[in-house]
Design a protein around this motif. Structure first.
Motif, short mmCIF file in Angstrom:
data_model
loop_
_atom_site.label_atom_id
_atom_site.label_comp_id
_atom_site.label_asym_id
_atom_site.label_seq_id
_atom_site.Cartn_x
_atom_site.Cartn_y
_atom_site.Cartn_z
N GLY A 189 38.60 66.77 -1.50
CA GLY A 189 39.91 66.59 -0.88
C GLY A 189 41.07 66.35 -1.82
O GLY A 189 41.70 65.28 -1.79
N THR A 239 33.64 68.25 1.22
CA THR A 239 33.62 66.86 1.66
C THR A 239 34.41 66.81 2.98
O THR A 239 35.25 67.69 3.23
CB THR A 239 34.31 65.94 0.64
OG1 THR A 239 35.66 66.37 0.49
CG2 THR A 239 33.59 65.95 -0.69
N THR A 298 37.84 65.70 -7.00
CA THR A 298 38.74 64.53 -6.91
C THR A 298 38.18 63.36 -7.74
O THR A 298 36.98 63.33 -8.05
CB THR A 298 38.86 64.03 -5.46
OG1 THR A 298 37.53 63.77 -4.98
CG2 THR A 298 39.56 65.01 -4.58
N ALA A 299 39.06 62.41 -8.02
CA ALA A 299 38.63 61.19 -8.72
C ALA A 299 37.57 60.48 -7.89
O ALA A 299 36.59 59.93 -8.43
CB ALA A 299 39.84 60.27 -8.94
N THR A 348 35.31 61.76 -5.60
CA THR A 348 33.98 62.38 -5.65
C THR A 348 33.40 62.30 -7.05
O THR A 348 32.19 62.14 -7.23
CB THR A 348 34.04 63.84 -5.14
OG1 THR A 348 34.42 63.79 -3.75
CG2 THR A 348 32.70 64.54 -5.25
C1 FMN Z 1 48.45 64.62 -0.10
C2 FMN Z 1 47.28 64.11 -0.89
C3 FMN Z 1 46.91 64.79 -2.03
C4 FMN Z 1 45.83 64.32 -2.78
N1 FMN Z 1 45.49 65.00 -3.91
C5 FMN Z 1 44.50 64.51 -4.69
C6 FMN Z 1 44.14 65.19 -5.88
O1 FMN Z 1 44.73 66.21 -6.25
N2 FMN Z 1 43.13 64.68 -6.61
C7 FMN Z 1 42.43 63.56 -6.26
O2 FMN Z 1 41.55 63.13 -6.99
N3 FMN Z 1 42.75 62.92 -5.10
C8 FMN Z 1 43.75 63.37 -4.31
N4 FMN Z 1 44.07 62.70 -3.15
C9 FMN Z 1 43.24 61.57 -2.74
C10 FMN Z 1 41.98 62.02 -2.04
O3 FMN Z 1 42.32 62.85 -0.96
C11 FMN Z 1 41.15 60.86 -1.56
O4 FMN Z 1 40.69 60.10 -2.65
C12 FMN Z 1 40.00 61.31 -0.72
O5 FMN Z 1 39.30 60.20 -0.22
C13 FMN Z 1 39.06 62.18 -1.52
O6 FMN Z 1 37.82 62.34 -0.83
P1 FMN Z 1 36.73 63.36 -1.30
O7 FMN Z 1 36.62 63.27 -2.78
O8 FMN Z 1 35.50 62.90 -0.61
O9 FMN Z 1 37.14 64.69 -0.83
C14 FMN Z 1 45.13 63.16 -2.39
C15 FMN Z 1 45.51 62.51 -1.20
C16 FMN Z 1 46.58 62.97 -0.47
C17 FMN Z 1 46.98 62.23 0.77
#
Ligand code: FMN
Length: 416
Positions: free
Chosen positions: A18, A44, A96-97, A99
């Motif tokens: 995400g 995810t 993402t950071a 995951t």
């Molecule tokens: C608009 C928006 C953009 C985001 N972009 C990033 C990104 O580029 N990299 C990142 O590590 N987290 C980003 N985040 C935070 C992640 O979406 C957040 O940590 C999320 O829980 C990741 O879950 P996942 O790694 O399970 O997909 C963003 C959040 C928002 C609201």
């Protein structure tokens, strides 16, 4: 897309997390698909906020997996193991950071993290996030840990970020990720070792089918066994093998990339689209004739005079042979019922082959539908090697050793 042909038949499992850059994965899936790879996607739950499973499912032409537990779907619990075993490469982009830290901890709370724990294939990740997150010691240390565990990290690019800041953290363009993944797979193939490590081998196998109408076709009895054994034998010696297979019901040998085709024209296209090939082994029983005018609707019995006008199909071997480059080895097959040696030698010369494998379907235990074969190998330099009746797997081993690795008959253990 210089390396695109190295992607034919590769199985790419794309993990999407995400981050804002998740929208770029739609184009990434298309890149792999265009290059002939098979793509499956795991996301995810939060990745679905940025790009929909519908988009990636449609582009990959496969179901997208998100949750480990699926309501009302019996048996789905094994998928995370199956996906990890299926893939040639597990590519997580963007990572993402969040995951990233889960991968380091060995968390297993989604299909993506579960697959990361079960995958036996190489894993490549493309971290992407805001600059300050990217340079944070926690993130750097997590990336180092993954690298130490053998995961390939493609570092993020410098540039304008979604936050408006300028810095490192941007997901590279889909083309760049594609090229990086392609180069990684080539490098890993070379590292595998074996006498054919780093060599690109194309093997054709099985029959081809020429359509008469939507329900009928012309074909032959080939089962594809000989070609599949040759592909297996080449892969076991470390080669990067593409197996172009006509309609057969055989399992793909381990480590082999398979391209399924139907007609001789399809097979011709699939073979000619492979570049930088070192060795070509054409064991397919290509159908030499095709209906001159295939019908779009089923031909009726009534009014038909029983005659079917035929045309020659493309001569794949001749086409290949005419473009042969120094250092390439071409091996063809000749299936002859009469004047075998003479016809095979003629074919070897005409088609510019290095070796030709002669077999006679009328001999006991040879040809189609048997687990064995009795072949004679003829070399361009005039050598003729008769092999005894052997299981096809052993015939394949012998062909590889003699024709591809240029060993002498006395050096072959199984035949000594
Ligand atoms: C608009 C928006 C953009 C985001 N972009 C990033 C990104 O580029 N990299 C990142 O590590 N987290 C980003 N985040 C935070 C992640 O979406 C957040 O940590 C999320 O829980 C990741 O879950 P996942 O790694 O399970 O997909 C963003 C959040 C928002 C609201």
């Amino acid at each position: 897309m210089a390396e695109s042909n190295h992607m034919t038949g590769r199985r790419i499992l794309l993990g999407v997390t995400g981050g804002i850059a998740a929208y770029k994965t739609a184009e990434l899936v298309r890149q792999f698909k265009r290059a002939g790879a098979e793509v499956r996607v795991v996301m995810t739950p939060d990745a679905g906020r940025f790009v929909t499973p519908l988009t990636l499912g449609t582009l990959s032409e496969n179901e997208v997996h998100v949750k480990i537990f699926l309501e009302n779907k019996a048996g789905s619990w094994t998928k995370h193991v199956a996906l990890g075993l299926w893939a040639d490469l597990f590519l997580v982009a963007p990572l993402t950071a969040q995951t990233l830290s889960k991968l380091v901890d060995g968390a297993c709370d989604s299909m993506l993290t579960a697959v990361a724990l079960t995958a036996r294939c190489p894993i490549m990740v493309c971290p992407a996030m805001d600059h300050d997150m990217y340079i944070h010691p926690a993130v750097r240390s997590n990336l180092n840990t993954l690298t130490e565990r053998g995961v390939t990290v493609m570092e993020a690019e410098h540039g304008e970020l979604a936050s408006g800041l300028i810095g490192q953290g941007r997901l590279p363009a889909p083309e760049a990720i594609f090229e990086y993944a392609s180069a990684l797979l080539i490098r890993l193939a070379k590292q595998r070792g074996g006498p054919l490590a780093g060599k690109r081998v194309v093997v054709t196998a099985g029959p081809t089918r020429e359509r008469i109408d939507p329900v009928r076709f012309i074909s032959n009895h080939s089962t594809g066994t000989m070609g599949f054994e040759l592909a297996r034998a080449a892969a076991r010696r470390g080669a990067d093998v593409v197996l172009v297979a006509g309609p057969v019901s055989l399992e793909t040998p381990e480590g082999v990339r398979r391209v399924d085709v139907e007609s001789t024209d399809d097979m011709h296209r699939a073979v000619m689209s492979q570049h930088d090939v070192d060795i070509v082994i054409m064991s397919a029983a290509v159908t030499d004739f095709t209906p001159a005018q295939p019908s779009d609707s089923k031909l009726k019995k009534e009014g038909a005079d029983g005659a079917l006008e035929l045309a020659r199909t493309t001569d794949i071997l001749a086409d290949l042979g005419s473009g042969k480059k120094d250092g390439q080895t071409f091996v063809g097959f000749a299936l002859e019922t009469d004047n075998g040696l003479e016809n095979a030698r003629g074919k070897l010369e005409r088609k510019n082959l290095d070796w030709i494998v002669l077999n006679n379907p009328k001999e006991d235990g040879a040809g189609f539908g048997t687990g064995t074969n009795r072949v004679t190998l003829l070399a361009r330099d005039g050598r003729t090697v008769d092999l005894p009746l052997l299981p096809k797997a052993e015939v394949a081993e012998a062909i590889l050793e003699l024709a591809v690795l240029n060993k002498a008959l006395e050096d072959l253990d199984p035949l000594a």
